[in-house]
Write an enzyme that holds these catalytic residues in place. Structure first.
Site, PDB file in Angstrom:
ATOM      1  N   ARG A  75       0.848  -1.186   0.000  1.00  0.00           N
ATOM      2  CA  ARG A  75       0.000   0.000   0.000  1.00  0.00           C
ATOM      3  C   ARG A  75       0.891   1.246   0.000  1.00  0.00           C
ATOM      4  NH1 ARG A  75      -5.094   1.770  -1.189  1.00  0.00           N
ATOM      5  NH2 ARG A  75      -6.166   2.788   0.542  1.00  0.00           N
ATOM      6  N   GLY A 122     -13.580  -1.723  -6.940  1.00  0.00           N
ATOM      7  CA  GLY A 122     -14.900  -1.193  -6.572  1.00  0.00           C
ATOM      8  C   GLY A 122     -14.945  -0.373  -5.305  1.00  0.00           C
ATOM      9  N   SER A 152      -7.672   0.886   3.376  1.00  0.00           N
ATOM     10  CA  SER A 152      -8.152   0.420   2.071  1.00  0.00           C
ATOM     11  C   SER A 152      -9.347  -0.509   2.249  1.00  0.00           C
ATOM     12  CB  SER A 152      -7.021  -0.340   1.377  1.00  0.00           C
ATOM     13  OG  SER A 152      -7.488  -0.988   0.225  1.00  0.00           O
ATOM     14  N   SER A 153     -10.061  -0.729   1.150  1.00  0.00           N
ATOM     15  CA  SER A 153     -11.144  -1.727   1.144  1.00  0.00           C
ATOM     16  C   SER A 153     -10.778  -2.951   0.307  1.00  0.00           C
ATOM     17  CB  SER A 153     -12.419  -1.112   0.556  1.00  0.00           C
ATOM     18  OG  SER A 153     -12.838  -0.037   1.342  1.00  0.00           O
ATOM     19  N   THR A 211      -4.154  -0.682  -7.027  1.00  0.00           N
ATOM     20  CA  THR A 211      -4.993   0.453  -7.390  1.00  0.00           C
ATOM     21  C   THR A 211      -4.205   1.747  -7.526  1.00  0.00           C
ATOM     22  OG1 THR A 211      -6.976   1.680  -6.699  1.00  0.00           O
ATOM     23  CG2 THR A 211      -5.490   1.009  -4.951  1.00  0.00           C
ATOM     24  N   THR A 213      -9.888   0.202  -9.368  1.00  0.00           N
ATOM     25  CA  THR A 213      -8.848  -0.648  -8.828  1.00  0.00           C
ATOM     26  C   THR A 213      -8.857  -1.841  -9.766  1.00  0.00           C
ATOM     27  OG1 THR A 213      -9.333   0.205  -6.638  1.00  0.00           O
ATOM     28  CG2 THR A 213      -8.423  -2.020  -6.694  1.00  0.00           C
TER      29      THR A 213
HETATM   30  N1  GLY Z   1      -8.467   3.110  -3.229  1.00  0.00           N
HETATM   31  C1  GLY Z   1      -9.439   2.138  -2.942  1.00  0.00           C
HETATM   32  C2  GLY Z   1      -9.086   1.257  -1.810  1.00  0.00           C
HETATM   33  O1  GLY Z   1      -7.924   1.068  -1.508  1.00  0.00           O
HETATM   34  O2  GLY Z   1      -9.954   0.727  -1.172  1.00  0.00           O
END
Ligand code: GLY
Length: 564
Positions: free
Chosen positions: A97, A465, A444-445, A391, A373
């Site tokens: 990340r 998404g 993040s998701s 992403t 993403t």
């Molecule tokens: N940028 C979308 C995520 O990391 O969830």
């Protein structure tokens, strides 16, 4: 039909860079499988498997290839996560990340009156986090790959240098950026040939500057990006554009290996991404809740079933907002509690099966994350599996880049809570775990996930998404494990999304019947329709028959599952 597809697929592997064949339905193979948002990039990964590479080699090759073919989200200017299960069932994760630069502060997006400056955390160079993709892929390959680094990188270099066929998705993006885009001069020049003309569908698109950047990475590994010419160009870009990433930020950036989040569901093992992603925790919380329900009496897509799914989502997202952030900065997140079966029992008792709960707006919540993403899944003949999501945040990230580098920078800093202590009814939140701090990773998701059966990889799945990722992955996993769906059906089936705040269910248009909508509204739910959610890329593996089944979401017409 599927046999024909497999034959087409085998032929396709050898001509991977040149075809625009669409293979986004289910595909079978005996030796390995790669599924991604671009079928040419999937074929690159499958080719690497055929050359003797393992699932990590294939994932790294596919990811670099997507940086060429799918630049809206495939990237070397952003970051992401890998979940890796080896053939013995041992599972680990790699966190690459992006990080906040050293010069970042928790008030960097506020004006003198302490108000958030509109757009600053998404649309300016200050929105760019220190990129992690190259470090993450290099780490994964160095520790777990088999083929030489240069072999794995070469297909992407070739695609950038010699070009590949421009598809309609890219052409649509080119038309947008050159007519009604937000004025990004970089994007205006991005999809043009040497004469300055916009590339047309099925013409060859060459990216010489990106090829040079990839060659430096091929020849120098991680240092080819974080040091030397590329690093200098990145820092020069930041200086010119009011960005804050420094030479020291680039040198210091490291990918981190972390223990996966582990849960169980009726005898299956679920492995997913830990914080700084919220995906794994929320997924396991929701699966624990569903395990307590009598799903035999709640038929798939009935109002009762969807109500329960939405209530599970509401609760997992409330916990997400309250507790989760970068684990290196939040040492006391209550993960054991959130993941426990006991906690799920208490949560389950709160659910009224006839009435929607109310999300308490005096607490937390926030706007949707960006949807742009991309996910890829790979598996090799020895049974190693990779689930990888990465992403740039928005589609084409910050839409900023340098012509000399040929890639686009992320705008991931927008995933931090921008205004300390300020939570608004529009969903912006200001809780502490996810405030900006130097070198912190933003929440993040992304939910790259591997489900194990009898200690072997069984389902490899993930999606883009934004926040809907967590819920589309959750429902796909449930569709396979509980409702016994084939992977393609599980991917295409109706998905809903509830994220606590705003307090409504989003559903995929045409897939929910009017009667079901009425029944949900009668329970107190507010419904909002949407054309599509997510773009799931999945593999299932039958270890007895030694059969791989791959499928990609038809919502991404250039995606594809390629096996051999
Ligand atoms: N940028 C979308 C995520 O990391 O969830």
């Amino acid at each position: 039909m599927n046999i024909i597809k497999s034959i087409i697929t085998c032929a396709f592997v050898s001509i991977f860079a040149l075809s625009s064949t669409v293979l986004n339905a289910q595909t079978y193979a005996k030796n390995g499988m790669v599924v991604s948002s671009d079928n040419g990039s999937s074929a690159v990964g499958a080719d690497i498997l055929q050359k003797g590479g393992n699932a990590i080699d294939a994932a790294v090759a596919t990811a670099f290839s997507l940086a060429v073919t799918h630049p809206s989200a495939g990237n070397i200017g952003g970051g992401g996560f890998i979940v890796f299960m080896n053939s013995e069932g041992k599972t680990t994760t790699i966190d690459f990340r992006e990080k906040a630069p050293l010069a970042a502060t928790n008030d960097m997006y506020l004006d003198d009156d302490g108000q958030l400056i509109a757009g600053i955390n998404h649309e300016t160079a200050k929105a760019i986090g220190v990129p992690g993709t190259v470090a993450g892929l290099y780490y994964a390959h160095s520790k777990y790959g088999k083929l030489p680094w240069a072999t794995v990188l070469q297909p992407a270099v070739d695609q950038a240098k010699n070009g590949f066929l421009f598809n309609w998705s890219l052409f649509n993006a080119a038309t947008y950026f050159t007519t009604e885009g937000n004025g990004s001069t970089f994007m205006d020049g991005y999809f043009r040939n040497e004469e300055g003309t916009i590339i047309q569908p099925n013409e060859t698109w060459k990216q010489p500057a990106l090829a040079e950047t990839l060659i430096l990475i091929r020849d120098n590994g991680r240092d080819g990006f974080y040091k030397g010419k590329t690093a200098k160009k990145i820092v020069d870009f930041m200086k010119k554009n009011d960005g804050i990433i420094s030479k020291k930020d680039l040198i210091k950036y490291e990918a981190v290996e972390r223990e996966p989040i582990k849960g169980t569901y009726k005898g299956y093992d679920i492995y997913s991404m830990p914080p700084p992603s919220s995906g794994g925790v929320a997924l396991v919380e929701m699966m624990n809740l569903m395990e307590l329900a009598d799903l035999k009496t709640l038929e798939f897509n009935s109002a009762g079933h969807l109500h329960l799914v939405a209530e599970a989502m509401r609760r997992a997202f409330a916990d997400r907002a309250e507790h989760l952030g970068d684990p290196d900065f939040n040492l006391n997140m209550p993960l054991d509690k959130l993941l426990s079966k006991e906690f799920a029992k208490n949560r389950f008792q709160e659910i009224n099966m006839a009435k929607a709960s109310v999300s308490d707006s005096s607490k937390f919540g926030r706007l949707y994350d960006s949807e742009n993403t991309t996910h890829l899944s790979t598996m090799d003949k020895d049974g190693n599996a990779v689930s990888m999501t990465y992403t740039l945040e928005y589609s084409y990230g910050s839409q900023l880049g340098s012509k000399d580098l040929g890639f686009i920078f992320n705008n991931e800093m927008g995933d931090f809570n921008p205004q300390p202590g300020i939570t608004k009814s529009n969903g912006q939140i200001g809780t502490a775990p996810n405030l900006v701090e130097p070198e912190k990773r933003m929440l993040s998701s992304m939910t790259p996930t591997i489900v194990g059966k009898n200690g072997k990889p069984y389902l490899i799945i993930g999606s883009p998404g934004g926040r809907t990722i967590i819920n589309t992955v959750f429902q796909t996993v449930l569709n396979v494990l509980e409702f016994d769906m084939r992977i393609d059906k599980a991917i295409e089936a109706l998905k809903i999304h509830h994220q606590w705040l705003p307090d409504h269910i989003i559903y995929e248009k045409y897939l929910m019947s009017p009667d079901t909508r009425k029944a949900l509204e009668a329970m107190g739910h507010t419904l909002k329709e949407r054309n599509n959610m997510g773009a799931l890329m999945g593999i299932t593996y039958d270890s007895e028959k030694k059969l791989f089944t791959g499928a990609s979401d038809s919502s991404q017409p250039d995606s594809g599952a390629v096996g051999y």
